[in-house]
Each structure stands twice: as structure tokens, then as C-alpha cells.
Design a protein around this motif. Sequence first.
Motif, PDB file in Angstrom:
ATOM      1  N   ILE A   1       0.837  -1.201   0.000  1.00  0.00           N
ATOM      2  CA  ILE A   1       0.000   0.000   0.000  1.00  0.00           C
ATOM      3  C   ILE A   1       0.871   1.251   0.000  1.00  0.00           C
ATOM      4  O   ILE A   1       0.579   2.245  -0.686  1.00  0.00           O
TER       5      ILE A   1
ATOM      6  N   LYS B   1       0.791   4.134  -2.882  1.00  0.00           N
ATOM      7  CA  LYS B   1       0.540   5.544  -2.572  1.00  0.00           C
ATOM      8  C   LYS B   1       1.622   6.447  -3.161  1.00  0.00           C
ATOM      9  O   LYS B   1       1.336   7.558  -3.631  1.00  0.00           O
TER      10      LYS B   1
ATOM     11  N   LEU C   1      -5.333  -6.081   0.870  1.00  0.00           N
ATOM     12  CA  LEU C   1      -4.628  -5.229  -0.096  1.00  0.00           C
ATOM     13  C   LEU C   1      -5.504  -4.955  -1.309  1.00  0.00           C
ATOM     14  O   LEU C   1      -5.637  -3.804  -1.749  1.00  0.00           O
TER      15      LEU C   1
ATOM     16  N   TRP D   1      -8.342  -2.583  -0.582  1.00  0.00           N
ATOM     17  CA  TRP D   1      -7.864  -1.193  -0.512  1.00  0.00           C
ATOM     18  C   TRP D   1      -7.667  -0.632  -1.915  1.00  0.00           C
ATOM     19  O   TRP D   1      -8.060   0.501  -2.195  1.00  0.00           O
TER      20      TRP D   1
END
Length: 289
Positions: free
Chosen positions: A41, A45, A66, A69
Motif C-alpha cells: 500500500i 501511494k 490489499l 484497498w
Amino acid sequence: MAIRVLVVDEAAFVRDSLKRALRKFMADVDVFDAINGGRAIAVLKANKIDLLLTDWDLPETSGADLIQWVRKIDRYEKLPIILVSSDTDRNMLQAAAELKVNDFLSKPFSPDDVQKKVVKQLARIGCMPKQRPGSGMGGVSSGLEALTGRVKPVVQKPRKVMEANFGGAAKRPRKPPVRGGLAESARQPLGCLAELNFSGFQLRCQVSDVNLQTLTGVVPRTDNIPALYAQVNVDVQTAKSEPIASLRGFVQGVQAGDPRPDSKQVRISLRFLESSPEDLELLSNFLAR
């Protein structure tokens, strides 16, 4: 602009294998890796990732978490996701499909397996990689859809000319002739042996060919000839009987060592089942020498 791929797996060996496979056929690629979902993650990002390859069973933040998300982030709504796993449990595959996972890559995999899946998913979003010379392209059905029963897998007809073994199995060279009591491949061993531990008996195997998926060799003909699909623990050793790696597998082929009824040798081929990343890495290091 380089295509950015994120590889997520707890095992360093698996991550390295995927990275090598990607760089083998993609001329312009940036590969990121992460050991778990949380680190993945963080990478997602900080970077605009074009393709995600991830295991389902990850420490701390799981593969399912994961993927959940990822699908909540607008810029990753259509991110191609390939699930890389040795688990073919139907419930897991169904859960992955519900999370909009695009394809399935089974462990253990070959570089050609990786190429087929990756090219297919990048083509789907119009992001075709710059191919290295000698690499081919082809279409295959989504492994996830096939395994979950949504579509029938596409069976490609063999082509007269195969490039880079992509889109089908390339024609293999004819095996060398057998002379005397041993197959020629056994006369020129790879420098390793294998102790084959079946239920109730053992066989000493002279290895003629081995990779991370299969092992072929010659064993003495005895009263204990293993049956097809019999499971076996394989202790791979050097020519000096020094241990290399221990793996689990099953028998996928048995045939006479030479074309005579009094042959004293039996040729055996094994396919490895899921093994520890550590043992696979040990075997890989030995083969790379």
C-alpha cells in the motif's frame, strides 16, 4: 515511459523470480516489490502502478485486504491484478473474483507463464510493453475465470512455428538414442542425485534433468516400481551426496530405461508440489552455478 509493476509476496525467492521473468521480456519496466500488504500500500501511494501481482496469503496485511484497498482508490479502479498463488481452493478463487481480480498465476510458474498473463492484462488496458527481441505475444483465457468456472479455458491449436515458447508449448528436440543399459541423459548427469522416499521404500535416482517444477532421472529396476501419481519426498543431493534441497512431488511418468524387456533401469519423471521458498531458493542457487 516505463511500465510500473508491483510484485507482492512474503518469499524473497518468489519476488525475485517474478522480477527476473518480467525483465526477461519487457525492455522498459520498473519493478517494485513488497513483502506484505502494508508495504505494498505504501508503494501504491507513492507511485502510479500499472500492474499488480500479489499472493493471497500475506503476513500482517493480507492479499485480500490489499486488493480491497486498491479497489477503493479511484486511480486504481481498473488496475490489472494478477493473483499469484499455489492455492486453487474454489472458495478463495471465488472471493478473489468478487474483488475484481483479473487473472490467476499458479505457483510454481515459468517465465513464459508470467509473460502470457502480464501481456494479456496490459493489453486489456491499452498499455502494451516494449518487447525485448525474441519475445512473443499470444492470447490465453483468464486463469481465474477458468478455475472458477465462469468461462471455458481457451485451448490454442499448436502452431507450426513457435517463438519463445509463447502461446503454446514449443517443439522439444528429440531425445538422444538409448545405447547399452543406460539412457544417454543418464550418462551425462547434471552432477546431482536424488533420494526418492516413497511410502514403504526408497530409490536412488541419477538425475538427468531438473528445474523448479520437474525432475527426470533414472532409478534401478527393482520390485518396487512407483505407480503414477504416487507422492514422494525428494531429497536432491550433489554427486557427493551433500544435501541441496528437500521437496515434495508426485510421479508423472515411468518408462523403461531402454527398449529391452531385461532393462535394469527405469526412467522416472516427477512434478514438484508446493515446497518451501527456502528449499526452492536452494535448488535455484544450485542450478544457477
